[in-house]
Write a protein that holds these residues in place. Structure first.
Motif, PDB file in Angstrom:
ATOM      1  N   ILE A 144       0.841  -1.203   0.000  1.00 52.38           N
ATOM      2  CA  ILE A 144       0.000   0.000   0.000  1.00 52.38           C
ATOM      3  C   ILE A 144       0.872   1.248   0.000  1.00 52.38           C
ATOM      4  CG2 ILE A 144      -1.532   1.386   1.473  1.00 52.38           C
ATOM      5  CD1 ILE A 144      -2.925  -1.237   2.242  1.00 52.38           C
ATOM      6  N   LEU A 145       1.933   1.224   0.801  1.00 50.89           N
ATOM      7  CA  LEU A 145       2.838   2.367   0.876  1.00 50.89           C
ATOM      8  C   LEU A 145       3.487   2.628  -0.482  1.00 50.89           C
ATOM      9  CD1 LEU A 145       4.088   4.525   2.644  1.00 50.89           C
ATOM     10  CD2 LEU A 145       5.788   2.874   3.400  1.00 50.89           C
ATOM     11  N   GLU A 146       3.865   1.558  -1.182  1.00 54.86           N
ATOM     12  CA  GLU A 146       4.455   1.719  -2.508  1.00 54.86           C
ATOM     13  C   GLU A 146       3.440   2.291  -3.496  1.00 54.86           C
ATOM     14  OE1 GLU A 146       7.589   1.467  -3.650  1.00 54.86           O
ATOM     15  OE2 GLU A 146       8.022   1.314  -1.519  1.00 54.86           O
ATOM     16  N   ILE A 147       2.182   1.843  -3.392  1.00 55.61           N
ATOM     17  CA  ILE A 147       1.128   2.376  -4.266  1.00 55.61           C
ATOM     18  C   ILE A 147       0.940   3.870  -4.011  1.00 55.61           C
ATOM     19  CG2 ILE A 147      -1.355   2.309  -4.767  1.00 55.61           C
ATOM     20  CD1 ILE A 147      -1.264  -0.704  -4.169  1.00 55.61           C
ATOM     21  N   LEU A 148       0.925   4.256  -2.722  1.00 58.60           N
ATOM     22  CA  LEU A 148       0.758   5.671  -2.380  1.00 58.60           C
ATOM     23  C   LEU A 148       1.931   6.499  -2.878  1.00 58.60           C
ATOM     24  CD1 LEU A 148      -0.648   5.385   1.265  1.00 58.60           C
ATOM     25  CD2 LEU A 148      -1.915   5.852  -0.830  1.00 58.60           C
ATOM     26  N   ARG A 149       3.149   5.957  -2.761  1.00 58.40           N
ATOM     27  CA  ARG A 149       4.322   6.683  -3.261  1.00 58.40           C
ATOM     28  C   ARG A 149       4.214   6.897  -4.774  1.00 58.40           C
ATOM     29  NH1 ARG A 149       8.213   2.934  -0.037  1.00 58.40           N
ATOM     30  NH2 ARG A 149       8.580   4.075   1.883  1.00 58.40           N
ATOM     31  N   ARG A 150       3.784   5.836  -5.471  1.00 60.31           N
ATOM     32  CA  ARG A 150       3.681   5.919  -6.926  1.00 60.31           C
ATOM     33  C   ARG A 150       2.601   6.911  -7.347  1.00 60.31           C
ATOM     34  NH1 ARG A 150       3.321   0.844  -7.665  1.00 60.31           N
ATOM     35  NH2 ARG A 150       1.096   0.638  -8.023  1.00 60.31           N
ATOM     36  N   ASN A 151       1.495   6.904  -6.621  1.00 63.71           N
ATOM     37  CA  ASN A 151       0.384   7.794  -6.957  1.00 63.71           C
ATOM     38  C   ASN A 151       0.617   9.231  -6.512  1.00 63.71           C
ATOM     39  OD1 ASN A 151      -0.858   5.602  -7.988  1.00 63.71           O
ATOM     40  ND2 ASN A 151      -2.421   5.415  -6.413  1.00 63.71           N
ATOM     41  N   ALA A 152       1.582   9.433  -5.605  1.00 65.71           N
ATOM     42  CA  ALA A 152       1.814  10.776  -5.081  1.00 65.71           C
ATOM     43  C   ALA A 152       2.230  11.743  -6.178  1.00 65.71           C
ATOM     44  CB  ALA A 152       2.884  10.740  -3.992  1.00 65.71           C
TER      45      ALA A 152
END
Length: 544
Positions: A144-152
Motif C-alpha cells: 500500500i505504501l508503494e502504491i501511495l508513493r507511486r500515486n503521489a
C-alpha cells in the motif's frame, strides 16, 4: 480463498494469494485508517473517541466517561480537567500530545512522508507482525505504501486526497499480496480461475466443491464486435428471504434469458477447461461425500474411477514448535567472533548513504533576531493557516477564522479583532490583488527533491559533504503572472523597528532563494521573483 490461506498457514505452509486478499482481516490497518481520517478532520469528536478507544491508545469506556463527566472536551488541544484523577489525566495528556504531533506532521510534510512517520511512531508494522496475519498484513502495508508513493506524483497532492486513496485501496482489496520473507518461490499459490489462465504447476488442487445456486439471469448483453446492447429486468426487493418482484422486463424476455443462459453455461465450460489443463503432473479434484449437484468440478468427475482414483485426506495434527531437546553450548571465542561480525554489519548498515534536510533546517543555522513581544509561534501558525484558507478559496472561507484561532488556543475577543485587522490589511494589499488576477495560484505546495553534490541548489544549502540530499519543504504560495512565476512566503514574526524588519528579511532571504531554485528545477520554468509578505508591513521582494 481466505479460509484455505489461513488453514495452510496454521500448518506452517507458505502461501501466496492472487485475486483476493486478507485486507479485511488486518484490524491494525483499519484502526490506522480511522486515525488518519481523524487527522484529516480533527474537529470530528466521534473519530477522536474511536481513536482514543482503539488499539493505539486503548483508553477504556470508563476512563472516557469519567473524563467527560469532569467537563473534558474531546479535542486534542483541549485542557485536561483539573479534578480528573492523575492516572486517567496522564492517558489523555499522552494521547493528545501524540495526536497534536501527528497533526503537525500532516501539515508540514508531504502526504506519504506523514503516513510513514505516523506509522513508524505508532508502531504499525511491529503491531501487525505480532498479530494473527503478521507476514501477510505487513506485506499489504508495504505494498500500500508503494502504491501511495507511486500515486503521489499524479494521483493526489495533499493529505486529504491520500486518505481517500488509501480508503479506496482497502475497500477494493489488493489483487496480490507481497512476499516479505523470500518464501514466494516455495509457496502454495491460491488463486481464482481467472488468475490461473496461462499458468501451470506440477500439482494443482481444484478446491471448494461448492458454488452459488443457479439463478436465472436478469440481464442479457448482445455482444457484437463494434458495440454491445443490454437488456435488463427491473426488480423490487420484497423481503430478506423472499424472491424479488418483477416490475418491468423487455419484450421477448424469454428469448433473451435463454440466450444469456447459454452464454453463461458456455463461459463455465471455458473456465472448466482452464481448470482441467493447469496441472503438469497431477490434478486433484475436490468432491463432496454425499452428492455433487452443486460442485463446479462435477463434469470432470465423470472421467474418474471412484474405486481407484479417490484420495482419502488423512488427519494431520497441527505442528507444534520444534524446540531443541537439549541445551546448545557455544565457545566463548565463537560468540565474540559472531558478535564482532554482527557489529560490523550494523555499522555498515548505519552508515548514511544520503542526507535528509528541510529548508527550515538550513536557515535555522543562522540565528533568528530576538524581538520581545507578540503572541508567540502559535499565533504565527494560526495566522498562516487563516491566510492560506482565504487564498485557497474566499467563497469557502466563511467563519473558519474563529475555528482556527480556537484550535490554537486564542479565544479572547481581542485575538479575533487583531486577526481581522491583519486579514483586512492583507485583502487590501497589492499581493491579494495579484492573487485574484493571477493566471494560476498554488497554495501550501509540499515538495521533496533529490539533490546531488555539484547541483546549483545543493551549493546554496552550505553543506560540507558530498552525500546526496533529499530536500523537503512547503511553499506557502506560488502565482503565475504574465511575466512568469512568483514565489511568496508569509511571515508573521513580531517586529517594532525598521532595523528589526531588515534583520528578519536578511534571515529569510536564503529560504526564499532556495524555494525559487527548487520551483525552477521542478517546473523547468523561470521564477521571476521571490517575495516575503510580513503581516503588518506588506511585500518585500528578495529575488532577484
Amino acid at each position: 480463498m481466505e479460509v484455505y490461506a489461513k488453514t495452510l498457514k496454521k500448518y506452517g505452509i507458505p502461501v501466496q494469494m492472487s485475486g483476493g486478499s486478507l485486507l479485511s482481516d488486518v484490524e491494525e490497518l483499519k484502526e490506522f485508517i480511522i486515525l488518519l481520517k481523524f487527522l484529516r478532520d480533527p474537529e470530528n469528536q466521534v473519530l477522536l473517541v474511536a481513536v482514543l478507544k482503539g488499539i493505539f491508545f486503548g483508553i477504556s469506556d470508563k476512563a472516557l466517561a469519567e473524563y467527560r463527566l469532569c467537563g473534558g472536551v474531546f479535542r486534542p488541544y483541549a485542557e485536561i480537567p483539573a479534578d480528573l484523577p492523575e492516572e486517567i489525566a496522564s492517558l489523555f495528556r499522552t494521547a493528545y500530545e501524540k495526536l497534536l504531533m501527528y497533526l503537525n506532521w500532516t501539515r508540514n510534510n508531504p502526504p506519504v512522508t506523514a503516513f510513514e512517520k505516523i506509522a513508524q511512531d505508532i508502531g504499525l508494522i511491529p503491531l501487525v507482525l505480532a498479530g494473527t496475519e503478521g507476514q501477510t498484513g505487513c506485506g499489504y502495508i508495504i505494498k500500500i505504501l508503494e502504491i501511495l508513493r507511486r500515486n503521489a506524483v499524479s494521483g493526489f497532492s495533499d493529505f486529504n486526497s491520500m486518505v481517500d486513496r488509501l480508503d479506496a485501496i482497502v475497500n477494493a482489496n489488493l489483487d496480490e499480496e507481497l512476499d516479505i520473507t523470500g518464501e514466494e518461490r516455495n509457496a502454495v499459490r491460491i488463486m481464482n480461475l481467472h488468475k490461473a489462465k496461462g499458468l501451470e504447476a506440477p500439482v494443482v488442487f481444484l478446491a471448494n466443491p461448492y458454488k452459488k445456486p443457479n439463478i436465472a439471469p436478469d440481464y442479457h448483453i448482445q455482444r457484437a464486435e463494434n458495440k454491445s446492447v443490454g437488456y435488463f429486468v427491473i426488480k423490487k426487493k420484497t423481503g430478506e428471504f423472499q424472491p424479488k418482484r418483477i416490475l418491468a422486463q423487455p419484450l421477448n424476455w424469454a428469448e433473451y434469458e435463454a440466450a444469456e443462459t447459454r452464454y453463461l453455461n458456455a463461459e463455465e465450460t471455458r473456465l472448466l477447461y482452464v481448470a482441467a489443463t493447469r496441472a503438469k503432473n497431477l490434478l486433484f479434484i475436490s468432491c463432496c461425500e454425499k452428492n455433487n449437484n452443486k460442485n463446479p468440478w462435477e463434469p470432470l468427475l465423470d472421467f474418474t474411477d471412484t474405486s481407484k482414483d479417490v484420495y482419502e485426506i488423512p488427519e494431520i495434527p497441527v505442528p507444534k514448535p520444534d524446540y531443541p531437546k537439549s541445551s546448545v553450548y557455544i565457545k566463548r571465542k565463537e560468540l565474540e567472533e559472531y558478535t564482532k561480525h554482527v557489529k560490523e554489519l550494523i555499522n555498515t548498515a548505519e552508515r548514511p548513504t544520503y542526507m535528509e534536510l528541510a529548508v527550515t533546517d538550513v536557515i535555522s543555522e543562522d540565528p533568528l533576531p530576538a524581538v520581545k513581544g507578540g503572541l508567540g509561534p502559535e499565533w504565527g501558525s494560526a495566522m498562516h493557516e487563516i491566510i492560506e484558507r482565504l487564498v485557497r478559496d474566499e467563497a469557502y472561507y466563511g467563519n473558519c477564522m474563529d475555528l482556527i484561532l480556537k484550535r490554537y488556543g486564542f479565544t479572547e475577543p481581542e485575538h479575533g479583532k487583531q486577526a481581522e485587522k491583519l486579514i483586512k490589511e492583507f485583502k487590501e494589499s497589492e499581493l491579494y490583488s495579484r492573487i485574484l488576477n493571477a493566471e494560476l495560484k498554488l497554495t501550501e505546495i509540499p515538495f521533496a527533491i533529490r539533490l546531488e553534490s555539484g547541483d546549483a541548489v545543493y551549493e546554496k544549502l552550505g553543506i560540507n559533504d558530498s552525500l546526496p540530499v533529499i530536500l523537503h519543504g512547503k511553499i506557502d504560495l506560488v502565482v503565475k503572472e504574465k511575466d512568469g512565476w512568483a514565489v511568496i512566503d508569509y511571515k508573521t514574526n513580531h517586529y517594532e523597528t525598521e532595523e528589526q524588519l531588515n534583520l528578519l528579511i536578511r534571515h529569510y532571504s536564503k529560504q526564499i532563494e532556495i524555494y525559487c531554485s527548487v520551483l525552477e528545477k521542478i517546473l523547468n520554468e523561470k521564477a521571476v521573483s521571490g517575495e516575503l509578505y510580513f503581516t503588518g508591513h506588506g511585500l518585500v521582494k528578495v529575488v532577484p
